[in-house]
Design an enzyme around this catalytic site. Structure first.
Site, PDB file in Angstrom:
ATOM      1  N   HIS A  18       0.844  -1.205   0.000  1.00  0.00           N
ATOM      2  CA  HIS A  18       0.000   0.000   0.000  1.00  0.00           C
ATOM      3  C   HIS A  18       0.876   1.251   0.000  1.00  0.00           C
ATOM      4  O   HIS A  18       0.613   2.209  -0.733  1.00  0.00           O
ATOM      5  CB  HIS A  18      -0.875   0.054   1.269  1.00  0.00           C
ATOM      6  CG  HIS A  18      -1.931  -0.999   1.362  1.00  0.00           C
ATOM      7  ND1 HIS A  18      -2.110  -1.777   2.483  1.00  0.00           N
ATOM      8  CD2 HIS A  18      -2.885  -1.402   0.481  1.00  0.00           C
ATOM      9  CE1 HIS A  18      -3.119  -2.603   2.285  1.00  0.00           C
ATOM     10  NE2 HIS A  18      -3.607  -2.403   1.084  1.00  0.00           N
ATOM     11  N   LYS A  42     -17.612  -7.014   5.391  1.00  0.00           N
ATOM     12  CA  LYS A  42     -16.783  -8.226   5.317  1.00  0.00           C
ATOM     13  C   LYS A  42     -16.743  -8.848   6.700  1.00  0.00           C
ATOM     14  O   LYS A  42     -17.415  -8.388   7.620  1.00  0.00           O
ATOM     15  CB  LYS A  42     -15.359  -7.842   4.920  1.00  0.00           C
ATOM     16  CG  LYS A  42     -15.146  -7.531   3.449  1.00  0.00           C
ATOM     17  CD  LYS A  42     -13.656  -7.381   3.206  1.00  0.00           C
ATOM     18  CE  LYS A  42     -13.327  -6.880   1.811  1.00  0.00           C
ATOM     19  NZ  LYS A  42     -11.895  -6.556   1.702  1.00  0.00           N
ATOM     20  N   ARG A  92      -1.857  -6.145  -8.732  1.00  0.00           N
ATOM     21  CA  ARG A  92      -0.676  -6.981  -8.499  1.00  0.00           C
ATOM     22  C   ARG A  92      -0.541  -8.026  -9.592  1.00  0.00           C
ATOM     23  O   ARG A  92       0.471  -8.146 -10.242  1.00  0.00           O
ATOM     24  CB  ARG A  92      -0.765  -7.664  -7.124  1.00  0.00           C
ATOM     25  CG  ARG A  92      -0.597  -6.724  -5.960  1.00  0.00           C
ATOM     26  CD  ARG A  92      -1.080  -7.338  -4.686  1.00  0.00           C
ATOM     27  NE  ARG A  92      -2.500  -7.690  -4.790  1.00  0.00           N
ATOM     28  CZ  ARG A  92      -3.265  -8.037  -3.777  1.00  0.00           C
ATOM     29  NH1 ARG A  92      -2.756  -8.120  -2.578  1.00  0.00           N
ATOM     30  NH2 ARG A  92      -4.540  -8.320  -3.949  1.00  0.00           N
ATOM     31  N   SER A 130      -3.003  -7.893   2.505  1.00  0.00           N
ATOM     32  CA  SER A 130      -3.357  -7.777   3.929  1.00  0.00           C
ATOM     33  C   SER A 130      -3.804  -9.131   4.460  1.00  0.00           C
ATOM     34  O   SER A 130      -3.492  -9.499   5.595  1.00  0.00           O
ATOM     35  CB  SER A 130      -4.485  -6.763   4.108  1.00  0.00           C
ATOM     36  OG  SER A 130      -4.056  -5.491   3.724  1.00  0.00           O
TER      37      SER A 130
HETATM   38  O1  PNS Z   1      -8.969  -2.803  -0.059  1.00  0.00           O
HETATM   39  P1  PNS Z   1     -10.279  -3.353  -0.489  1.00  0.00           P
HETATM   40  O2  PNS Z   1     -10.981  -4.000   0.662  1.00  0.00           O
HETATM   41  O3  PNS Z   1     -10.160  -4.239  -1.683  1.00  0.00           O
HETATM   42  O4  PNS Z   1     -11.175  -2.063  -0.906  1.00  0.00           O
HETATM   43  C1  PNS Z   1     -12.430  -2.234  -1.488  1.00  0.00           C
HETATM   44  C2  PNS Z   1     -13.154  -0.881  -1.680  1.00  0.00           C
HETATM   45  C3  PNS Z   1     -13.172  -0.074  -0.394  1.00  0.00           C
HETATM   46  C4  PNS Z   1     -12.439  -0.070  -2.740  1.00  0.00           C
HETATM   47  C5  PNS Z   1     -14.580  -1.214  -2.170  1.00  0.00           C
HETATM   48  O5  PNS Z   1     -15.151  -2.160  -1.331  1.00  0.00           O
HETATM   49  C6  PNS Z   1     -15.506   0.006  -2.255  1.00  0.00           C
HETATM   50  O6  PNS Z   1     -15.299   0.890  -3.034  1.00  0.00           O
HETATM   51  N1  PNS Z   1     -16.559   0.026  -1.407  1.00  0.00           N
HETATM   52  C7  PNS Z   1     -17.508   1.106  -1.350  1.00  0.00           C
HETATM   53  C8  PNS Z   1     -18.879   0.642  -1.808  1.00  0.00           C
HETATM   54  C9  PNS Z   1     -19.158   0.946  -3.257  1.00  0.00           C
HETATM   55  O7  PNS Z   1     -18.981   2.056  -3.717  1.00  0.00           O
HETATM   56  N2  PNS Z   1     -19.630  -0.080  -4.019  1.00  0.00           N
HETATM   57  C10 PNS Z   1     -20.089   0.029  -5.381  1.00  0.00           C
HETATM   58  C11 PNS Z   1     -19.023   0.233  -6.416  1.00  0.00           C
HETATM   59  S1  PNS Z   1     -18.031  -1.171  -6.742  1.00  0.00           S
END
Ligand code: PNS
Length: 169
Positions: A18, A42, A92, A130
């Site tokens: 990150h 989650k 990645r 993570s």
């Molecule tokens: O690090 P992560 O857990 O892969 O991050 C995921 C994240 C936070 C980018 C994703 O879950 C997110 O954008 N959540 C907000 C909800 C949202 O906007 N959902 C609809 C569009 S995909």
């Protein structure tokens, strides 16, 4: 006009992958907002949102154009609320692509003005996640060099103590 990007994620915990990405993205935009999602839905998070924000603030305190924040709800709504024009995500391996592609297109469907930028972390971090850091730390392996020292200390506090208790019992 100031070009602001949002780097969203769970950061549970923050890894050196990150940080690598934050370094690359902050060099491309006037301001980078690292935004921690508070309502992941989650499984139970390892560290509270407050702890994750505190770690990010400490580790990134010398980065002038990086701001730490939290958000809930739709990412694109948050992106618009901070006046950002872009979302930054890390890629990645091919295995990341499908999920990221779906999210980027859904976000574009929801808000056509916001672009998603994919950046590749350094090769040293292509295997780092993570989830794996959590698993290795929980099972007593070393995560030295994979996470910032502050996270290493928190993981030791969380899992080392539990292991020592078990050893005694
Ligand atoms: O690090 P992560 O857990 O892969 O991050 C995921 C994240 C936070 C980018 C994703 O879950 C997110 O954008 N959540 C907000 C909800 C949202 O906007 N959902 C609809 C569009 S995909």
């Amino acid at each position: 006009m100031k070009r602001i990007a949002v780097y969203p994620g769970s950061f549970d915990p923050l890894t050196n992958g990150h940080l690598d990405l934050i370094g690359r993205a902050s060099a491309l935009f006037d301001e980078l907002v690292v935004a921690v999602l508070t309502n992941t839905g989650k499984e139970e998070p390892l560290f509270s949102v407050e702890k994750r924000l505190a770690v990010l603030r400490e580790v990134l305190r010398s980065q002038r154009n990086v701001r730490i924040d939290q958000f809930e709800g739709l990412l694109v709504d948050y992106v618009r609320s901070v006046g950002a024009c872009a979302i930054v995500r890390g890629l990645r391996a091919i295995s990341d692509f499908e999920y990221e592609f779906q999210m980027a297109l859904m976000n574009r469907h929801l808000c056509g003005q916001v672009e998603t930028f994919f950046l590749m972390a350094g090769e040293a971090y292509t295997y780092l996640s993570s989830r794996l850091v959590k698993e290795v730390a929980q099972l007593g392996g070393s995560v030295h060099g994979l996470v910032p020292p502050q996270v290493e200390a928190l993981l030791e506090e969380r899992y080392g103590r539990a292991r020592r208790r078990k050893g005694k019992g």
